[in-house]
Motif scaffolding. Structure first.
Motif, PDB file in Angstrom:
ATOM      1  N   ILE A 156      22.786  -7.447  68.651  1.00  0.00           N
ATOM      2  CA  ILE A 156      22.254  -8.475  69.550  1.00  0.00           C
ATOM      3  C   ILE A 156      20.739  -8.529  69.427  1.00  0.00           C
ATOM      4  O   ILE A 156      20.134  -9.610  69.447  1.00  0.00           O
ATOM      5  N   ALA A 157      20.114  -7.363  69.279  1.00  0.00           N
ATOM      6  CA  ALA A 157      18.669  -7.328  69.026  1.00  0.00           C
ATOM      7  C   ALA A 157      18.345  -8.063  67.734  1.00  0.00           C
ATOM      8  O   ALA A 157      17.346  -8.798  67.647  1.00  0.00           O
ATOM      9  N   ASP A 158      19.187  -7.890  66.706  1.00  0.00           N
ATOM     10  CA  ASP A 158      18.977  -8.601  65.441  1.00  0.00           C
ATOM     11  C   ASP A 158      19.098 -10.109  65.639  1.00  0.00           C
ATOM     12  O   ASP A 158      18.329 -10.890  65.058  1.00  0.00           O
ATOM     13  N   ALA A 159      20.065 -10.530  66.453  1.00  0.00           N
ATOM     14  CA  ALA A 159      20.257 -11.958  66.698  1.00  0.00           C
ATOM     15  C   ALA A 159      19.084 -12.547  67.472  1.00  0.00           C
ATOM     16  O   ALA A 159      18.643 -13.673  67.207  1.00  0.00           O
ATOM     17  N   ILE A 160      18.569 -11.797  68.428  1.00  0.00           N
ATOM     18  CA  ILE A 160      17.394 -12.244  69.178  1.00  0.00           C
ATOM     19  C   ILE A 160      16.214 -12.430  68.236  1.00  0.00           C
ATOM     20  O   ILE A 160      15.498 -13.449  68.287  1.00  0.00           O
ATOM     21  N   ALA A 161      16.016 -11.461  67.346  1.00  0.00           N
ATOM     22  CA  ALA A 161      14.919 -11.561  66.387  1.00  0.00           C
ATOM     23  C   ALA A 161      15.117 -12.746  65.443  1.00  0.00           C
ATOM     24  O   ALA A 161      14.145 -13.422  65.066  1.00  0.00           O
ATOM     25  N   ALA A 162      16.375 -13.032  65.092  1.00  0.00           N
ATOM     26  CA  ALA A 162      16.656 -14.153  64.192  1.00  0.00           C
ATOM     27  C   ALA A 162      16.300 -15.482  64.847  1.00  0.00           C
ATOM     28  O   ALA A 162      15.753 -16.386  64.199  1.00  0.00           O
ATOM     29  N   VAL A 163      16.593 -15.615  66.131  1.00  0.00           N
ATOM     30  CA  VAL A 163      16.229 -16.842  66.851  1.00  0.00           C
ATOM     31  C   VAL A 163      14.714 -16.969  66.923  1.00  0.00           C
ATOM     32  O   VAL A 163      14.140 -18.051  66.719  1.00  0.00           O
ATOM     33  N   GLN A 164      14.035 -15.856  67.189  1.00  0.00           N
ATOM     34  CA  GLN A 164      12.573 -15.882  67.266  1.00  0.00           C
ATOM     35  C   GLN A 164      11.955 -16.210  65.903  1.00  0.00           C
ATOM     36  O   GLN A 164      10.942 -16.903  65.828  1.00  0.00           O
ATOM     37  N   ASP A 165      12.573 -15.710  64.832  1.00  0.00           N
ATOM     38  CA  ASP A 165      12.062 -16.011  63.492  1.00  0.00           C
ATOM     39  C   ASP A 165      12.101 -17.502  63.191  1.00  0.00           C
ATOM     40  O   ASP A 165      11.306 -18.014  62.388  1.00  0.00           O
ATOM     41  N   GLU A 166      13.024 -18.208  63.839  1.00  0.00           N
ATOM     42  CA  GLU A 166      13.140 -19.657  63.650  1.00  0.00           C
ATOM     43  C   GLU A 166      12.262 -20.438  64.620  1.00  0.00           C
ATOM     44  O   GLU A 166      12.347 -21.665  64.695  1.00  0.00           O
ATOM     45  N   GLY A 167      11.437 -19.716  65.383  1.00  0.00           N
ATOM     46  CA  GLY A 167      10.533 -20.376  66.317  1.00  0.00           C
ATOM     47  C   GLY A 167      11.127 -20.635  67.677  1.00  0.00           C
ATOM     48  O   GLY A 167      10.515 -21.313  68.509  1.00  0.00           O
ATOM     49  N   GLY A 168      12.327 -20.101  67.943  1.00  0.00           N
ATOM     50  CA  GLY A 168      12.977 -20.325  69.217  1.00  0.00           C
ATOM     51  C   GLY A 168      12.676 -19.237  70.228  1.00  0.00           C
ATOM     52  O   GLY A 168      12.127 -18.181  69.901  1.00  0.00           O
ATOM     53  N   THR A 169      13.061 -19.505  71.453  1.00  0.00           N
ATOM     54  CA  THR A 169      12.946 -18.539  72.541  1.00  0.00           C
ATOM     55  C   THR A 169      14.346 -18.222  73.032  1.00  0.00           C
ATOM     56  O   THR A 169      14.951 -19.040  73.726  1.00  0.00           O
ATOM     57  N   PRO A 170      14.910 -17.078  72.679  1.00  0.00           N
ATOM     58  CA  PRO A 170      16.279 -16.759  73.092  1.00  0.00           C
ATOM     59  C   PRO A 170      16.427 -16.805  74.606  1.00  0.00           C
ATOM     60  O   PRO A 170      15.560 -16.308  75.338  1.00  0.00           O
ATOM     61  N   SER A 171      17.526 -17.406  75.072  1.00  0.00           N
ATOM     62  CA  SER A 171      17.698 -17.563  76.516  1.00  0.00           C
ATOM     63  C   SER A 171      19.036 -17.041  77.019  1.00  0.00           C
ATOM     64  O   SER A 171      19.122 -16.617  78.177  1.00  0.00           O
ATOM     65  N   HIS A 172      20.085 -17.065  76.197  1.00  0.00           N
ATOM     66  CA  HIS A 172      21.412 -16.658  76.644  1.00  0.00           C
ATOM     67  C   HIS A 172      22.189 -15.997  75.504  1.00  0.00           C
ATOM     68  O   HIS A 172      21.940 -16.289  74.326  1.00  0.00           O
ATOM     69  N   VAL A 173      23.127 -15.153  75.885  1.00  0.00           N
ATOM     70  CA  VAL A 173      24.102 -14.585  74.952  1.00  0.00           C
ATOM     71  C   VAL A 173      25.473 -15.102  75.374  1.00  0.00           C
ATOM     72  O   VAL A 173      25.914 -14.857  76.507  1.00  0.00           O
ATOM     73  N   LEU A 174      26.142 -15.823  74.478  1.00  0.00           N
ATOM     74  CA  LEU A 174      27.460 -16.390  74.781  1.00  0.00           C
ATOM     75  C   LEU A 174      28.535 -15.463  74.241  1.00  0.00           C
ATOM     76  O   LEU A 174      28.547 -15.141  73.049  1.00  0.00           O
ATOM     77  N   VAL A 175      29.446 -15.046  75.108  1.00  0.00           N
ATOM     78  CA  VAL A 175      30.474 -14.086  74.716  1.00  0.00           C
ATOM     79  C   VAL A 175      31.831 -14.525  75.256  1.00  0.00           C
ATOM     80  O   VAL A 175      31.926 -15.251  76.247  1.00  0.00           O
ATOM     81  N   SER A 176      32.894 -14.055  74.607  1.00  0.00           N
ATOM     82  CA  SER A 176      34.248 -14.273  75.102  1.00  0.00           C
ATOM     83  C   SER A 176      34.531 -13.283  76.229  1.00  0.00           C
ATOM     84  O   SER A 176      33.808 -12.284  76.394  1.00  0.00           O
ATOM     85  N   PRO A 177      35.579 -13.503  77.019  1.00  0.00           N
ATOM     86  CA  PRO A 177      35.923 -12.517  78.054  1.00  0.00           C
ATOM     87  C   PRO A 177      36.189 -11.133  77.472  1.00  0.00           C
ATOM     88  O   PRO A 177      35.802 -10.123  78.064  1.00  0.00           O
ATOM     89  N   GLY A 178      36.841 -11.073  76.294  1.00  0.00           N
ATOM     90  CA  GLY A 178      37.117  -9.779  75.679  1.00  0.00           C
ATOM     91  C   GLY A 178      35.856  -9.052  75.259  1.00  0.00           C
ATOM     92  O   GLY A 178      35.724  -7.842  75.465  1.00  0.00           O
ATOM     93  N   VAL A 179      34.921  -9.784  74.658  1.00  0.00           N
ATOM     94  CA  VAL A 179      33.650  -9.179  74.238  1.00  0.00           C
ATOM     95  C   VAL A 179      32.833  -8.776  75.468  1.00  0.00           C
ATOM     96  O   VAL A 179      32.196  -7.720  75.484  1.00  0.00           O
ATOM     97  N   ALA A 180      32.869  -9.600  76.508  1.00  0.00           N
ATOM     98  CA  ALA A 180      32.143  -9.269  77.739  1.00  0.00           C
ATOM     99  C   ALA A 180      32.658  -7.956  78.329  1.00  0.00           C
ATOM    100  O   ALA A 180      31.872  -7.099  78.761  1.00  0.00           O
ATOM    101  N   LYS A 181      33.973  -7.793  78.342  1.00  0.00           N
ATOM    102  CA  LYS A 181      34.548  -6.553  78.878  1.00  0.00           C
ATOM    103  C   LYS A 181      34.164  -5.357  78.012  1.00  0.00           C
ATOM    104  O   LYS A 181      33.832  -4.285  78.541  1.00  0.00           O
ATOM    105  N   HIS A 182      34.204  -5.541  76.700  1.00  0.00           N
ATOM    106  CA  HIS A 182      33.832  -4.458  75.789  1.00  0.00           C
ATOM    107  C   HIS A 182      32.379  -4.027  76.012  1.00  0.00           C
ATOM    108  O   HIS A 182      32.086  -2.827  76.122  1.00  0.00           O
ATOM    109  N   LEU A 183      31.472  -5.001  76.076  1.00  0.00           N
ATOM    110  CA  LEU A 183      30.059  -4.671  76.262  1.00  0.00           C
ATOM    111  C   LEU A 183      29.811  -4.006  77.612  1.00  0.00           C
ATOM    112  O   LEU A 183      28.963  -3.117  77.732  1.00  0.00           O
ATOM    113  N   ALA A 184      30.553  -4.425  78.629  1.00  0.00           N
ATOM    114  CA  ALA A 184      30.355  -3.858  79.965  1.00  0.00           C
ATOM    115  C   ALA A 184      30.726  -2.376  80.018  1.00  0.00           C
ATOM    116  O   ALA A 184      30.243  -1.640  80.882  1.00  0.00           O
TER     117      ALA A 184
END
Length: 282
Positions: A156-184
């Motif tokens: 996720i840190a890599d993805a945040i950096a990838a968005v920033q490399d494109e000039g964006g400002t990361p604002s949200h992480v979109l996840v499925s219910p299964g991934v949300a439960k795993h991360l929690a």
């Protein structure tokens, strides 16, 4: 089979209030409108100007010609598509219920429309549905053909950096219910009970990864998550969203038709600031 007095367990909202209830509830419940910028319009389509490349600039010697060139310009057109539902209710249920009873029907229609909006937002549904994230061909793919098992938050840190490399400002992480439960369930270390995800002190139920809120989208599968710059995603809503009541079509059976509809479209103004992470949960 129509809803009748025996099956209608809650109230009926006066129809003149229903349009506002629907549009407000859809905006509140939809993950798409919580991530992107909701824009209400009465127009058939909207155009968003986009800068694709910068005008040239360079250091020059005194008296030398300045670099000459134009920035790259184009636009993104968004045409809201209709999403709708129909419910049939008996006249007795309408006439004999209290003025507040139709919340059951209204909530059901709102949930159905919100779910369809989110399905289109993250998916690649066939026409006439608007195209969503899965249809984009130039997102930034962080993991490629090697999905991550999410043993930690590094990807996720890599993805945040990838968005920033494109000039964006990361604002949200979109996840499925299964991934949300795993991360929690991830902990800060072996033997620790402290969760790895952060918690927004102002919203205790919202989990965060590197300060970004996790948005659970039921329409997502467990095979991918996305880090996005929501300021570069437009969610266009027609102002004609409404719930309408008609007694004409079912006149001979003394029933009432309740139709809910909204029109929505998505504009991904800088697709490269959508970072995709392939996921392979154990």
């Amino acid at each position: 089979m129509p809803l009748s007095r025996s099956t209608l367990s809650a109230g009926w909202l006066p129809d003149e209030h229903f349009g506002q209830l629907l549009i407000a509830a859809v905006v509140e419940q939809s993950a798409a409108t919580s991530v992107g910028k909701p824009i209400k319009t009465g127009a058939e389509r909207m155009y968003f100007p986009r800068l694709t490349s910068e005008a040239p600039a360079d250091f020059v010697a005194e008296g030398a010609d300045l670099p000459l060139g134009d920035p790259g310009l184009d636009d993104v057109a968004v045409i809201p598509a209709k999403v709708a539902g129909l419910t049939i209710v008996t006249s007795e249920a309408v006439e004999d219920a209290s003025p507040e009873v139709s919340k059951v029907i209204g909530d059901s229609l709102v949930r159905a429309i919100s779910a369809k909006i989110d399905q289109a937002f993250v998916g690649d549904l066939p026409a006439p549905a608007p195209k969503g994230i899965a249809s984009l061909t130039n997102v930034t793919d962080v993991t490629g053909s090697t999905p991550d098992n999410l043993a930690d938050l590094d990807v996720i840190a890599d993805a945040i950096a990838a968005v920033q490399d494109e000039g964006g400002t990361p604002s949200h992480v979109l996840v499925s219910p299964g991934v949300a439960k795993h991360l929690a369930k991830l902990k800060t270390g072996t033997g620790s009970n402290q969760p790895l995800l952060g918690v927004d002190a102002t919203k205790p139920t919202v989990r965060t990864a590197y300060g970004l809120p996790l948005v659970t989208v039921r329409a997502l599968t467990d095979s991918a998550l996305y880090v996005v710059d929501g300021s570069r995603i437009a969610v266009v809503l027609r102002q004609t969203a409404s719930v309408e009541i008609s007694r004409d079509r079912y006149f001979e059976s003394d029933r009432v038709a309740v139709r809910a509809r909204a029109r929505v479209g998505f504009g991904f103004l800088h697709p490269e600031t959508v970072a995709k992470v392939g996921v392979a949960l154990a």
